[in-house]
Scaffold this motif. Structure first.
Motif, PDB file in Angstrom:
ATOM      1  N   ALA A  17       0.835  -1.205   0.324  1.00 28.41           N
ATOM      2  CA  ALA A  17       0.065  -0.025   0.211  1.00 28.41           C
ATOM      3  C   ALA A  17       0.648   1.584  -0.456  1.00 28.41           C
ATOM      4  O   ALA A  17       0.875   1.885  -0.628  1.00 28.41           O
ATOM      5  CB  ALA A  17      -1.331   0.171   1.410  1.00 28.41           C
ATOM      6  N   ARG A  18       1.788   1.498   1.024  1.00 30.56           N
ATOM      7  CA  ARG A  18       3.261   2.260   1.073  1.00 30.56           C
ATOM      8  C   ARG A  18       3.542   2.657  -0.866  1.00 30.56           C
ATOM      9  O   ARG A  18       3.778   3.785  -1.070  1.00 30.56           O
ATOM     10  CB  ARG A  18       3.486   2.383   1.756  1.00 30.56           C
ATOM     11  N   LEU A  19       3.887   1.397  -1.212  1.00 31.81           N
ATOM     12  CA  LEU A  19       4.233   1.255  -2.277  1.00 31.81           C
ATOM     13  C   LEU A  19       3.693   2.085  -3.869  1.00 31.81           C
ATOM     14  O   LEU A  19       3.951   2.993  -4.107  1.00 31.81           O
ATOM     15  CB  LEU A  19       5.271   0.287  -3.152  1.00 31.81           C
ATOM     16  N   ALA A  20       2.809   1.493  -3.283  1.00 31.47           N
ATOM     17  CA  ALA A  20       1.217   2.342  -4.115  1.00 31.47           C
ATOM     18  C   ALA A  20       1.019   3.586  -4.235  1.00 31.47           C
ATOM     19  O   ALA A  20       1.269   4.332  -5.231  1.00 31.47           O
ATOM     20  CB  ALA A  20       0.044   1.087  -4.372  1.00 31.47           C
ATOM     21  N   ALA A  21       1.295   4.198  -3.121  1.00 35.13           N
ATOM     22  CA  ALA A  21       0.900   5.164  -2.224  1.00 35.13           C
ATOM     23  C   ALA A  21       1.962   5.945  -3.391  1.00 35.13           C
ATOM     24  O   ALA A  21       1.987   7.498  -3.570  1.00 35.13           O
ATOM     25  CB  ALA A  21       0.566   6.069  -0.926  1.00 35.13           C
ATOM     26  N   LEU A  22       3.518   5.644  -2.860  1.00 35.66           N
ATOM     27  CA  LEU A  22       4.850   6.505  -3.411  1.00 35.66           C
ATOM     28  C   LEU A  22       4.302   6.569  -4.677  1.00 35.66           C
ATOM     29  O   LEU A  22       4.641   7.117  -5.065  1.00 35.66           O
ATOM     30  CB  LEU A  22       5.501   6.165  -2.194  1.00 35.66           C
ATOM     31  N   ALA A  23       3.691   5.789  -5.818  1.00 38.99           N
ATOM     32  CA  ALA A  23       4.245   5.217  -7.000  1.00 38.99           C
ATOM     33  C   ALA A  23       3.255   6.737  -7.606  1.00 38.99           C
ATOM     34  O   ALA A  23       3.673   7.530  -8.227  1.00 38.99           O
ATOM     35  CB  ALA A  23       3.665   4.155  -7.829  1.00 38.99           C
ATOM     36  N   ASP A  24       1.689   6.127  -6.973  1.00 41.61           N
ATOM     37  CA  ASP A  24       1.149   7.819  -6.914  1.00 41.61           C
ATOM     38  C   ASP A  24       1.695   9.173  -6.904  1.00 41.61           C
ATOM     39  O   ASP A  24       1.431  10.431  -7.784  1.00 41.61           O
ATOM     40  CB  ASP A  24      -0.221   7.315  -6.590  1.00 41.61           C
ATOM     41  N   ALA A  25       2.108   9.465  -6.164  1.00 40.08           N
ATOM     42  CA  ALA A  25       2.840  10.747  -5.563  1.00 40.08           C
ATOM     43  C   ALA A  25       3.464  11.199  -6.797  1.00 40.08           C
ATOM     44  O   ALA A  25       3.857  12.075  -7.073  1.00 40.08           O
ATOM     45  CB  ALA A  25       3.677  10.992  -3.709  1.00 40.08           C
ATOM     46  N   GLN A  26       4.456  10.138  -7.109  1.00 38.37           N
ATOM     47  CA  GLN A  26       5.955  10.352  -8.194  1.00 38.37           C
ATOM     48  C   GLN A  26       5.345  10.655  -8.802  1.00 38.37           C
ATOM     49  O   GLN A  26       5.668  11.401 -10.165  1.00 38.37           O
ATOM     50  CB  GLN A  26       6.684   9.405  -8.156  1.00 38.37           C
ATOM     51  N   ALA A  27       4.337   9.876 -10.181  1.00 39.19           N
ATOM     52  CA  ALA A  27       3.537  10.163 -10.942  1.00 39.19           C
ATOM     53  C   ALA A  27       2.645  11.877 -11.412  1.00 39.19           C
ATOM     54  O   ALA A  27       2.994  12.398 -11.814  1.00 39.19           O
ATOM     55  CB  ALA A  27       2.726   9.282 -11.316  1.00 39.19           C
ATOM     56  N   ALA A  28       2.370  12.319  -9.957  1.00 37.44           N
ATOM     57  CA  ALA A  28       2.118  13.969  -9.538  1.00 37.44           C
ATOM     58  C   ALA A  28       3.313  14.384 -10.204  1.00 37.44           C
ATOM     59  O   ALA A  28       3.417  15.148 -10.628  1.00 37.44           O
ATOM     60  CB  ALA A  28       1.084  13.421  -8.522  1.00 37.44           C
ATOM     61  N   ALA A  29       4.533  13.778  -9.382  1.00 37.46           N
ATOM     62  CA  ALA A  29       5.418  15.105  -9.572  1.00 37.46           C
ATOM     63  C   ALA A  29       6.252  14.843 -10.625  1.00 37.46           C
ATOM     64  O   ALA A  29       6.291  16.190 -11.453  1.00 37.46           O
ATOM     65  CB  ALA A  29       6.245  14.551  -8.619  1.00 37.46           C
ATOM     66  N   PHE A  30       5.850  14.330 -11.127  1.00 42.21           N
ATOM     67  CA  PHE A  30       6.837  14.136 -13.267  1.00 42.21           C
ATOM     68  C   PHE A  30       5.169  15.099 -13.371  1.00 42.21           C
ATOM     69  O   PHE A  30       6.062  15.705 -14.326  1.00 42.21           O
ATOM     70  CB  PHE A  30       6.470  12.542 -13.183  1.00 42.21           C
ATOM     71  N   ALA A  31       4.041  14.804 -13.251  1.00 44.38           N
ATOM     72  CA  ALA A  31       3.193  15.935 -14.069  1.00 44.38           C
ATOM     73  C   ALA A  31       3.255  16.863 -14.000  1.00 44.38           C
ATOM     74  O   ALA A  31       3.716  18.332 -14.907  1.00 44.38           O
ATOM     75  CB  ALA A  31       1.695  15.089 -13.126  1.00 44.38           C
ATOM     76  N   ALA A  32       4.211  17.163 -12.213  1.00 42.71           N
ATOM     77  CA  ALA A  32       3.790  18.632 -13.027  1.00 42.71           C
ATOM     78  C   ALA A  32       5.450  19.396 -13.092  1.00 42.71           C
ATOM     79  O   ALA A  32       5.737  20.263 -13.426  1.00 42.71           O
ATOM     80  CB  ALA A  32       3.874  19.171 -11.330  1.00 42.71           C
ATOM     81  N   SER A  33       5.975  18.120 -13.396  1.00 40.80           N
ATOM     82  CA  SER A  33       7.583  19.044 -13.921  1.00 40.80           C
ATOM     83  C   SER A  33       7.295  19.026 -15.344  1.00 40.80           C
ATOM     84  O   SER A  33       8.778  20.307 -15.666  1.00 40.80           O
ATOM     85  CB  SER A  33       8.772  17.854 -13.890  1.00 40.80           C
ATOM     86  N   GLY A  34       6.421  19.266 -16.017  1.00 38.58           N
ATOM     87  CA  GLY A  34       6.150  19.842 -17.477  1.00 38.58           C
ATOM     88  C   GLY A  34       6.873  18.143 -18.552  1.00 38.58           C
ATOM     89  O   GLY A  34       7.132  19.303 -19.858  1.00 38.58           O
ATOM     90  N   HIS A  35       7.508  17.721 -17.978  1.00 39.51           N
ATOM     91  CA  HIS A  35       8.186  16.714 -19.289  1.00 39.51           C
ATOM     92  C   HIS A  35       7.304  15.946 -20.122  1.00 39.51           C
ATOM     93  O   HIS A  35       7.903  14.656 -20.388  1.00 39.51           O
ATOM     94  CB  HIS A  35       9.631  16.016 -19.007  1.00 39.51           C
ATOM     95  N   TRP A  36       6.719  16.967 -21.017  1.00 44.73           N
ATOM     96  CA  TRP A  36       5.901  16.359 -22.175  1.00 44.73           C
ATOM     97  C   TRP A  36       5.813  17.185 -23.124  1.00 44.73           C
ATOM     98  O   TRP A  36       7.004  17.785 -23.192  1.00 44.73           O
ATOM     99  CB  TRP A  36       4.165  17.131 -22.162  1.00 44.73           C
ATOM    100  N   TYR A  37       5.733  15.700 -23.884  1.00 44.38           N
ATOM    101  CA  TYR A  37       6.186  16.326 -25.761  1.00 44.38           C
ATOM    102  C   TYR A  37       5.201  17.423 -26.402  1.00 44.38           C
ATOM    103  O   TYR A  37       3.804  16.646 -26.093  1.00 44.38           O
ATOM    104  CB  TYR A  37       6.840  15.108 -26.673  1.00 44.38           C
ATOM    105  N   GLU A  38       5.232  18.427 -26.461  1.00 43.87           N
ATOM    106  CA  GLU A  38       4.469  19.790 -27.329  1.00 43.87           C
ATOM    107  C   GLU A  38       3.066  18.773 -28.511  1.00 43.87           C
ATOM    108  O   GLU A  38       3.252  18.310 -29.332  1.00 43.87           O
ATOM    109  CB  GLU A  38       5.032  20.906 -28.196  1.00 43.87           C
TER     110      GLU A  38
END
Length: 260
Positions: A17-38
Motif C-alpha cells: 500500500a505504501r509503495l502504491a501511494a508513493l508511486a502515485d505521488a511520484q507520477a504527480a511530481a512527474f506531471a508537475a515537471s512538464g516533461h511532455w512532448y508538445e
C-alpha cells in the motif's frame, strides 16, 4: 536528460500500500515537471495533485547493464491509445507489470488484426494536422517578419511574391484529438477558407527555402499516408525492444522505476 524506466525491486519491509501511494505521488511530481512532448497529450492533461519523489528511497534500483529503456519509445508510439501512453509515465510495481504488458500486447495484436481503425484514423488526422499547423505557423511568422526586412534577399521580387502567397494562407485548423473509447470519434471541423493541403504547404515552404538564407528556412513535413503511418508504429523495432525488455524484467521479478 531523458525520461527512463529503470528496473527496480521494493526494499524489504515496505508495504504494498505504501509503495502504491508513493508511486502515485511520484507520477504527480512527474506531471508537475512538464516533461511532455508538445501536442501529444495536450487534450488530456489535468492539474496534478501533490507530488513526491520519496519512492526512490523505498526501492532498490538496478544500475547494471541493460537496466533501463527510454519511456518515449512507448509513450510516443501512436499504435497505443494516447490515454494509455500518458498513464504510462509513472513507476510500475512488480505485480503491476504483467497486466500492463499483457494489455499492451493484446491491444497491438488487435490493431494488427484491423481493430480500432476509427480511433487510429482520427488520431492520424489530429497528429498530422497539428504538425502542419505548427510548421505553417512558423513559416508564416518568418514571412511576416520578412516584410520589415531591408536585406537584399528579403526585397527580391521573387521572394516577395512567395512571401505574400504564404501570408495569404491562414494557419490550418487542427483536427480534434480523439478520446479512447469515444464512439464515434469526433468529426473533423469545417476547413478554413482555402486551407493549405500538405502538398501545397510543402511546395510553398520549398519555394521559400530556395529564396532565403539558410537561417531563415522552415521545413514543412510531408506526412506518410495512414497505412504507412500505422505500419511504422506497429513495426517499430524500438517498441519491440522495450516490450521484450519489459518481458525479461517481469520474468525476473522487477518493476519499473520512472527516472527523469
Amino acid at each position: 536528460m531523458g525520461v527512463d524506466w529503470i528496473r527496480m525491486r521494493p526494499r524489504p519491509g515496505v508495504s504494498r500500500a505504501r509503495l502504491a501511494a508513493l508511486a502515485d505521488a511520484q507520477a504527480a511530481a512527474f506531471a508537475a515537471s512538464g516533461h511532455w512532448y508538445e501536442g501529444e497529450f495536450d487534450h488530456l492533461l489535468t492539474e496534478p495533485g501533490p507530488g513526491s519523489t520519496e519512492l526512490a528511497g523505498q526501492v532498490e534500483i538496478d544500475r547494471g547493464p541493460d537496466s533501463g529503456r527510454r519511456v518515449m519509445l512507448v509513450t510516443l508510439n501512436p499504435a497505443l491509445p494516447a490515454e494509455w501512453r500518458l498513464a504510462a509515465y509513472r513507476s510500475h510495481l512488480p505485480d503491476e507489470l504483467p497486466g500492463l504488458l499483457d494489455g499492451w500486447r493484446s491491444h497491438l495484436d488487435r490493431v494488427r488484426g484491423g481493430a480500432h481503425r476509427a480511433y487510429l484514423r482520427a488520431w492520424y488526422r489530429y497528429a498530422t494536422s497539428w504538425r502542419l499547423a505548427l510548421e505553417w505557423s512558423e513559416l508564416r511568422a518568418r514571412a511576416l517578419a520578412a516584410r520589415d526586412r531591408t536585406n537584399a534577399w528579403a526585397t527580391r521580387p521573387e521572394l516577395v511574391e512567395v512571401r505574400e502567397r504564404i501570408l495569404a494562407v491562414p494557419v490550418p485548423v487542427v483536427s480534434p484529438a480523439p478520446h479512447w473509447g469515444a464512439d464515434p470519434p469526433p468529426p473533423d471541423p469545417p476547413p478554413p477558407p482555402d486551407p493549405p493541403g500538405h502538398e501545397a504547404a510543402v511546395a510553398l515552404a520549398r519555394a521559400w527555402n530556395h529564396r532565403v538564407p539558410r537561417g531563415q528556412r522552415v521545413y514543412v513535413t510531408r506526412p506518410p499516408g495512414f497505412g504507412a503511418y500505422l505500419d511504422e508504429a506497429l513495426g517499430s523495432p524500438d517498441l519491440a525492444d522495450v516490450l521484450d525488455w519489459m518481458d525479461r524484467a517481469r520474468a525476473e521479478g522487477y518493476g519499473l522505476f520512472l527516472d527523469w
